[in-house]
Every structure is written in C-alpha cells, then in structure tokens.
Design a protein around this motif. Structure first.
Motif, PDB file in Angstrom:
ATOM      1  N   LEU A 141      54.901  39.657  83.442  1.00 32.99           N
ATOM      2  CA  LEU A 141      55.638  40.824  82.969  1.00 32.99           C
ATOM      3  C   LEU A 141      55.154  41.211  81.581  1.00 32.99           C
ATOM      4  N   GLY A 142      54.805  42.487  81.454  1.00 30.14           N
ATOM      5  CA  GLY A 142      54.353  43.008  80.170  1.00 30.14           C
ATOM      6  C   GLY A 142      55.505  43.596  79.386  1.00 30.14           C
ATOM      7  N   VAL A 143      55.239  44.724  78.729  1.00 27.54           N
ATOM      8  CA  VAL A 143      56.230  45.334  77.848  1.00 27.54           C
ATOM      9  C   VAL A 143      57.407  45.878  78.655  1.00 27.54           C
ATOM     10  N   PHE A 144      58.572  45.791  78.064  1.00 27.35           N
ATOM     11  CA  PHE A 144      59.795  46.334  78.643  1.00 27.35           C
ATOM     12  C   PHE A 144      60.276  47.483  77.768  1.00 27.35           C
ATOM     13  N   TYR A 145      60.639  48.601  78.385  1.00 32.60           N
ATOM     14  CA  TYR A 145      61.190  49.739  77.654  1.00 32.60           C
ATOM     15  C   TYR A 145      62.649  49.919  78.030  1.00 32.60           C
ATOM     16  N   PRO A 146      63.513  50.240  77.064  1.00 33.36           N
ATOM     17  CA  PRO A 146      64.909  50.544  77.400  1.00 33.36           C
ATOM     18  C   PRO A 146      64.972  51.690  78.412  1.00 33.36           C
ATOM     19  N   PRO A 147      66.013  51.742  79.225  1.00 31.60           N
ATOM     20  CA  PRO A 147      66.054  52.673  80.363  1.00 31.60           C
ATOM     21  C   PRO A 147      65.791  54.136  80.034  1.00 31.60           C
ATOM     22  N   ALA A 148      66.429  54.682  79.005  1.00 31.96           N
ATOM     23  CA  ALA A 148      66.251  56.104  78.699  1.00 31.96           C
ATOM     24  C   ALA A 148      64.827  56.388  78.227  1.00 31.96           C
ATOM     25  N   GLU A 149      64.288  55.521  77.389  1.00 34.69           N
ATOM     26  CA  GLU A 149      62.902  55.699  76.947  1.00 34.69           C
ATOM     27  C   GLU A 149      61.941  55.576  78.119  1.00 34.69           C
ATOM     28  N   ARG A 150      62.214  54.633  78.994  1.00 35.44           N
ATOM     29  CA  ARG A 150      61.328  54.436  80.134  1.00 35.44           C
ATOM     30  C   ARG A 150      61.318  55.662  81.039  1.00 35.44           C
ATOM     31  N   GLU A 151      62.469  56.278  81.228  1.00 35.59           N
ATOM     32  CA  GLU A 151      62.517  57.463  82.077  1.00 35.59           C
ATOM     33  C   GLU A 151      61.631  58.578  81.521  1.00 35.59           C
ATOM     34  N   ILE A 152      61.660  58.779  80.210  1.00 34.02           N
ATOM     35  CA  ILE A 152      60.813  59.801  79.592  1.00 34.02           C
ATOM     36  C   ILE A 152      59.343  59.450  79.769  1.00 34.02           C
ATOM     37  N   ARG A 153      59.007  58.191  79.555  1.00 31.93           N
ATOM     38  CA  ARG A 153      57.614  57.758  79.731  1.00 31.93           C
ATOM     39  C   ARG A 153      57.172  57.936  81.190  1.00 31.93           C
ATOM     40  N   TYR A 154      58.050  57.599  82.110  1.00 30.77           N
ATOM     41  CA  TYR A 154      57.706  57.719  83.525  1.00 30.77           C
ATOM     42  C   TYR A 154      57.370  59.160  83.890  1.00 30.77           C
ATOM     43  N   TRP A 155      58.242  60.110  83.542  1.00 28.33           N
ATOM     44  CA  TRP A 155      58.020  61.502  83.931  1.00 28.33           C
ATOM     45  C   TRP A 155      56.827  62.099  83.193  1.00 28.33           C
ATOM     46  N   GLU A 191      65.087  72.420  82.612  1.00 30.85           N
ATOM     47  CA  GLU A 191      65.399  72.261  81.194  1.00 30.85           C
ATOM     48  C   GLU A 191      66.624  71.371  81.013  1.00 30.85           C
ATOM     49  N   ALA A 192      67.603  71.515  81.898  1.00 25.99           N
ATOM     50  CA  ALA A 192      68.824  70.711  81.787  1.00 25.99           C
ATOM     51  C   ALA A 192      68.513  69.224  81.953  1.00 25.99           C
ATOM     52  N   LYS A 193      67.557  68.902  82.804  1.00 24.14           N
ATOM     53  CA  LYS A 193      67.202  67.496  83.007  1.00 24.14           C
ATOM     54  C   LYS A 193      66.508  66.931  81.779  1.00 24.14           C
ATOM     55  N   VAL A 194      65.617  67.711  81.182  1.00 26.80           N
ATOM     56  CA  VAL A 194      64.956  67.241  79.964  1.00 26.80           C
ATOM     57  C   VAL A 194      65.990  67.069  78.851  1.00 26.80           C
ATOM     58  N   ASP A 195      66.940  68.001  78.749  1.00 28.46           N
ATOM     59  CA  ASP A 195      68.013  67.873  77.751  1.00 28.46           C
ATOM     60  C   ASP A 195      68.795  66.584  77.972  1.00 28.46           C
ATOM     61  N   ARG A 196      69.089  66.286  79.236  1.00 26.08           N
ATOM     62  CA  ARG A 196      69.839  65.064  79.532  1.00 26.08           C
ATOM     63  C   ARG A 196      69.043  63.829  79.121  1.00 26.08           C
ATOM     64  N   MET A 197      67.746  63.810  79.434  1.00 26.75           N
ATOM     65  CA  MET A 197      66.914  62.665  79.055  1.00 26.75           C
ATOM     66  C   MET A 197      66.854  62.504  77.542  1.00 26.75           C
ATOM     67  N   GLU A 198      66.725  63.630  76.837  1.00 23.88           N
ATOM     68  CA  GLU A 198      66.670  63.565  75.373  1.00 23.88           C
ATOM     69  C   GLU A 198      67.975  63.025  74.797  1.00 23.88           C
ATOM     70  N   GLN A 199      69.100  63.512  75.306  1.00 21.41           N
ATOM     71  CA  GLN A 199      70.396  63.050  74.815  1.00 21.41           C
ATOM     72  C   GLN A 199      70.579  61.565  75.087  1.00 21.41           C
ATOM     73  N   ALA A 200      70.215  61.114  76.289  1.00 18.70           N
ATOM     74  CA  ALA A 200      70.340  59.699  76.629  1.00 18.70           C
ATOM     75  C   ALA A 200      69.442  58.846  75.731  1.00 18.70           C
ATOM     76  N   TYR A 201      68.254  59.338  75.435  1.00 20.57           N
ATOM     77  CA  TYR A 201      67.337  58.589  74.564  1.00 20.57           C
ATOM     78  C   TYR A 201      67.906  58.459  73.156  1.00 20.57           C
ATOM     79  N   ARG A 202      68.459  59.542  72.610  1.00 18.45           N
ATOM     80  CA  ARG A 202      68.997  59.485  71.241  1.00 18.45           C
ATOM     81  C   ARG A 202      70.209  58.556  71.180  1.00 18.45           C
ATOM     82  N   GLU A 203      71.047  58.580  72.200  1.00 19.31           N
ATOM     83  CA  GLU A 203      72.188  57.664  72.221  1.00 19.31           C
ATOM     84  C   GLU A 203      71.720  56.220  72.356  1.00 19.31           C
TER      85      GLU A 203
END
Length: 209
Positions: A141-155, A191-203
């Motif tokens: 297992l390599g690097v682990f990213y917190p869930p919200a950050e990982r979702e942004i990286r994935y997309w 746009e709403a989905k990107v907004d949701r990802m951004e909000q989740a990442y900041r929290e």
C-alpha cells in the motif's frame, strides 16, 4: 459426483473448487486408525454431493481453517518486495469487500490504471497499513489520501484521459485548487458536483488541521 482423495499431511480437510463446479474433496486421515468407520462415512457423504449436514460441516471446517491460516500469515520481506503497489488506495463503500486504487507493478494491469482489487482478506494492522492481502494476491500500500481529497484527485485524473505516470501523483500535482479549476473547465461535471467536492475538501482540511 465430486472426486475424493485422502491425505495424512495434517488434520485438515480441503475442498478445491473447479470451473465445472464439481469440487475435489481432500479428506484428512491422519488418525484413521482411531476411527476407520468414521472416516469412511465422511468420505461416503462427500462423494455423494454434500447431501446432508455432516458433509456440509466438513466444507465449513475447511473454510474456517483457511481463514485462520490466512490471518496468521504475515508477509515476508521477499513477498512484499515482489508484490505490486496500490497507490491512493481506499476501501470500497460499505457492502463491497474490495479496495480501490491506482495499480503499479501488477502483472495483468497497466501501470497507473485505476480499479479495484478482488475481495480483501487481511489488512496490515500497522498505522498506516503497509500491505493488504486479497483473494488473488498480496499488495503493498502506497500513499493514502483523505476521502474528499481523493475524490478530487480521482475525477481530475479520470478526465485527464491518461493513467497516472510512475512517480507521479493522482491528479498531476498537490495543488487541489488547480484540480478544481480544471474540473470546472472541462464542462464534463456538473458545477453543483464540483461545488460539493470543494466544500467537502475544505471541511476535511479544517477537521484534519
């Protein structure tokens, strides 16, 4: 009718599944001298296709033996050195017993491809875990990213249209703001989905800081 063999290596019974769905039954006879008729009865029941609870219990006992053996086995250094990597890994959502990540060094998957493993059997108890054992193979297992950050990286990686390069990070960098801007610019995600990802990442960043 399944094939049946006897063995005296240890006290375990084994069931070997085959593609044609006829199991190979390997029954322990280590102490056959103590209960000859008992072993003959088990073999007879196995040979006639698991048609009663006693034969089913033999199969269940085998499964429990396998699970205990796997749980006791810690990978050696040589095994870990030979294992493929899973970068940016994450356990799947509830109800799915596998792990997601970007594969490297896998004999059947192109480096940098995102996907999921077979069912997870054992995860290293260290924090953070260094390896995971699945039904098909062992992974480092390599690097682990917190869930919200990982979702942004994935997309971001997905919409880049290419696999992760060896030595690179998913999403291309550690600049999350640039990734969010890229996702907005593609027009492929609402746009709403990107907004949701951004909000989740900041929290998430606020919780972890």
């Amino acid at each position: 009718m399944p094939h049946v063999w006897l063995h005296d290596r240890d006290e375990h019974d084994y069931i070997v599944r085959r593609e044609d769905l006829l199991p190979h039954c390997v029954v322990s006879v280590r102490d056959v001298s103590e209960d000859v008729e008992g072993y003959r009865e088990v073999v007879r029941r196995l040979a006639y296709g698991f048609n009663d609870y006693a034969a089913l219990e033999v199969a269940e006992r085998h499964n429990r033996d396998c699970e205990r053996e796997i749980a006791r086995h810690i990978p050696t250094t040589a095994e870990l050195d030979a294992a493929p990597w899973l970068e940016g890994w994450a356990m799947a959502d509830e109800g799915h017993p596998w792990m997601h990540g970007w594969f490297f060094g896998h004999p059947e998957i192109e480096d940098g491809t995102h996907g999921h493993t077979s069912s997870v059997l054992q995860v290293d108890e260290a924090q953070p875990p260094r390896w995971v054992r699945t039904e098909s193979r062992l992974y480092r297992l390599g690097v682990f990213y917190p869930p919200a950050e990982r979702e942004i990286r994935y997309w971001t990686q997905k919409h880049s249209g290419r696999p992760v390069g060896r030595g690179d990070v998913p999403g291309g960098s550690d600049d999350i703001e640039t990734m969010l801007a890229f996702l907005r610019s593609t027009g492929r995600i609402r746009e709403a989905k990107v907004d949701r990802m951004e909000q989740a990442y900041r929290e998430e960043r606020e919780r972890l800081s």
